[in-house]
Design an enzyme around this catalytic site. Structure first.
Site, mmCIF file in Angstrom:
data_model
loop_
_atom_site.group_PDB
_atom_site.id
_atom_site.type_symbol
_atom_site.label_atom_id
_atom_site.label_comp_id
_atom_site.label_asym_id
_atom_site.label_seq_id
_atom_site.Cartn_x
_atom_site.Cartn_y
_atom_site.Cartn_z
ATOM 1 N N TYR A 157 -2.099 -27.593 -23.394
ATOM 2 C CA TYR A 157 -0.205 -27.974 -22.989
ATOM 3 C C TYR A 157 -0.120 -27.837 -24.418
ATOM 4 C CZ TYR A 157 4.182 -30.665 -22.386
ATOM 5 O OH TYR A 157 5.336 -30.934 -22.437
ATOM 6 N N ASP A 215 -3.165 -27.467 -32.433
ATOM 7 C CA ASP A 215 -2.340 -28.012 -31.828
ATOM 8 C C ASP A 215 -3.054 -29.418 -31.964
ATOM 9 O OD1 ASP A 215 -0.735 -29.771 -30.365
ATOM 10 O OD2 ASP A 215 -0.275 -28.815 -29.156
ATOM 11 N N LYS A 240 2.288 -37.716 -31.859
ATOM 12 C CA LYS A 240 1.973 -39.125 -30.856
ATOM 13 C C LYS A 240 1.340 -40.215 -32.013
ATOM 14 C CE LYS A 240 1.333 -36.493 -26.336
ATOM 15 N NZ LYS A 240 0.745 -35.884 -26.473
HETATM 16 C C1 LIG Z 1 2.103 -34.222 -25.866
HETATM 17 C C2 LIG Z 1 1.686 -32.837 -26.916
HETATM 18 C C3 LIG Z 1 2.397 -32.174 -27.063
HETATM 19 C C4 LIG Z 1 4.116 -32.433 -27.048
HETATM 20 O O1 LIG Z 1 4.742 -33.780 -27.776
HETATM 21 P P1 LIG Z 1 5.834 -34.173 -27.628
HETATM 22 O O2 LIG Z 1 6.236 -34.651 -28.404
HETATM 23 O O3 LIG Z 1 6.285 -34.390 -26.355
HETATM 24 O O4 LIG Z 1 7.217 -32.814 -27.573
HETATM 25 C C5 LIG Z 1 2.240 -31.055 -27.296
HETATM 26 N N1 LIG Z 1 1.348 -30.918 -27.973
HETATM 27 C C6 LIG Z 1 0.685 -31.268 -27.551
HETATM 28 C C7 LIG Z 1 -1.627 -30.926 -27.700
HETATM 29 C C8 LIG Z 1 0.441 -32.142 -27.006
HETATM 30 O O5 LIG Z 1 -0.502 -33.228 -26.489
#
Ligand SMILES: *Cc1c(COP(=O)(O)O)cnc(C)c1O
Length: 457
Positions: free
Chosen positions: A168, A263, A291
């Site tokens: 994701y 990511d 995060k």
């Molecule tokens: C949470 C998450 C996102 C998206 O971040 P948001 O702050 O919710 O937009 C993207 N990539 C990864 C790996 C994530 O865990």
């Protein structure tokens, strides 16, 4: 979050309060608030997974958090392992973060002009992470990844990207794409509203499969701008990749003049200060954060070499901007949090604590012959109701095992332990989870597993 997204679109009936089971905690106030919220928000929530569609009952409305605890609107107390989906590596309401945020707020909330706090947070990151030379702050993980993809396309002058089934990367159009049929195919959109033409630019392949990516590069030779992977895929279960595979990704992207994007929205500052790049000792071309970097405030970032970042406007031709980017209050929270993470021994003690916790639970499950494995890396863990000893790709997860998670989740709530409301979500141990609370949690987990596997339930 990936599967929660699907769940939120499914037509599953509304969760009923408590499912009428004896011994359930009271959720009356939360249920009332949820009824109200449903009048205001689609599904009663501002992010789909919060709606508790894949577990029992209505969502808990949280009143406050402190350390490893949260309290809901009915006064129930829980040991929290969701930790706001990962940002709260120091636990809730950490005094150093709170104090720095409050002090910063006294000077105003936003200026839309540079502040010294942006320099401070950037310095803290860049001086302690050899994988990046320049960084740009944004306001969410989604925004960070979306910008990284644009940079990759702008820099390579190619359009297609490769992503992995089970990863994701936020909700931008190019990334709301799932695998089609066949090993190497154009993706199919995983959300209404994503144009077909966008999905055609995203190739989706299985994780941990050297052949699949080799074929993808052969089939779309000269067209791939970037390969994007989660540092450790942790949004669809915890899909631990072979170290060798990650290094293979580095090699094959170089050979094909494509960029490698890590990511690290979850893994950044979670696996260690250098995230997955340091964990695997791999130099990605672009890294994205979110995060933890904001200490509980909305912050995201992407970073790369000086050379790559010189393509971002105003230096270069790749446009990216934000009214609240580098917001001083958000920067303050990030600075306070990351400063704590730099303390010597921080990660070692967090990881040791998590390892012991996970090992004790696995010993119990194994001794009882329960079909349950707990996978972990650093302070991230995931309960899988399976007897497989390793799960490396989305296709290895048995969807029917989620029924067991539902029971597990309810039993844990009844025993004062809060896990994310979907069996595809990982849990997080924070620095605030003390030995005592982890002991309590273990006992709650043992009892809950006994309930899940009780014969003739
Ligand atoms: C949470 C998450 C996102 C998206 O971040 P948001 O702050 O919710 O937009 C993207 N990539 C990864 C790996 C994530 O865990």
């Amino acid at each position: 979050m990936l599967n929660s997204l699907k769940k939120a679109f499914s037509t599953q009936e509304e969760g009923t309060v408590n499912n009428g089971k004896k011994g359930d905690i009271s959720r009356e106030t939360s249920a009332r608030l949820y009824e109200k919220a449903k009048q205001y928000f689609p599904g009663g929530v501002n992010s789909p997974v919060r709606a508790f569609k894949s577990v029992y009952g209505t969502p808990l409305f949280i009143e406050r958090g402190d350390g490893c605890f949260i309290w809901d609107a009915d006064g129930n107390q829980f040991i929290d392992f969701c930790c706001s989906w990962g940002p709260l590596i120091l636990g809730h309401n950490h005094p150093k973060i709170r104090e720095k945020v409050v002090k910063t707020m006294e000077n105003g909330l936003s200026f839309g002009a540079p502040t010294r706090l942006e320099n401070e947070l950037a310095e803290l990151i860049l001086k302690n992470n050899k994988y990046l030379q320049k960084i740009r702050f944004v306001s969410s993980g989604t925004e960070a990844v979306m910008s990284a993809i644009r940079l990759a396309r702008g820099y390579t002058r190619k359009d297609k990207i490769i992503k992995f089934e089970g990863c994701y990367h936020g909700h931008s159009d190019s990334l709301l794409v799932k695998a089609g049929s066949g090993l190497v195919t154009f993706g199919e959109t995983s959300s209404a509203g994503v144009p077909r033409a966008f999905a055609d630019e995203t190739i989706v392949i299985p994780l941990n499969d050297q052949q699949a990516i080799t074929e993808a590069f052969a089939q779309f030779s000269g067209q791939i701008a970037a390969v994007i992977i989660e540092g450790v895929p942790a949004n669809n279960g915890l899909l631990l990749q072979d170290r060798e595979y990650i290094h293979f990704l580095r090699t094959i992207t170089r050979e094909n003049e494509a960029l490698l994007i890590f990511d690290e929205v979850i893994t950044g500052f979670r696996l260690g200060f250098g995230g997955a790049a340091a964990y695997y000792e791999v130099q990605p071309d672009i890294v994205t954060y979110g995060k933890i970097i904001g200490g509980g405030m909305p912050v995201g970032a992407y970073g790369a070499s000086d050379e790559l970042m010189s393509h971002i406007s105003p230096d270069g031709g790749v446009y990216q901007a934000g009214t609240l980017s580098g917001n001083p209050v958000a920067m303050a929270a990030g600075i306070a949090q990351l400063t704590e993470l730099k303390n010597s021994g921080f990660y070692k003690s967090l990881h040791t604590k998590t390892d012991e916790f996970v090992a004790a639970i696995q010993r119990y499950a194994t001794a009882k012959n329960y079909k349950c494995r707990i996978f972990s890396v650093g302070s991230i863990f995931w309960f899988a109701f399976t007897d497989k000893t390793s799960i490396k790709a989305a296709g290895d997860i048995d969807p029917s095992s989620m029924e067991l998670y539902k029971v597990f989740h309810r039993e844990l709530l009844n025993r004062g332990v809060y896990l994310g409301p979907s069996g595809y979500e990982v849990g997080f141990v924070s620095a605030a989870h003390s030995k005592m609370e982890l002991e309590k949690t273990k006992r709650a987990v043992f009892e809950s597993l006994d309930e899940v596997f009780r014969p003739n339930k």
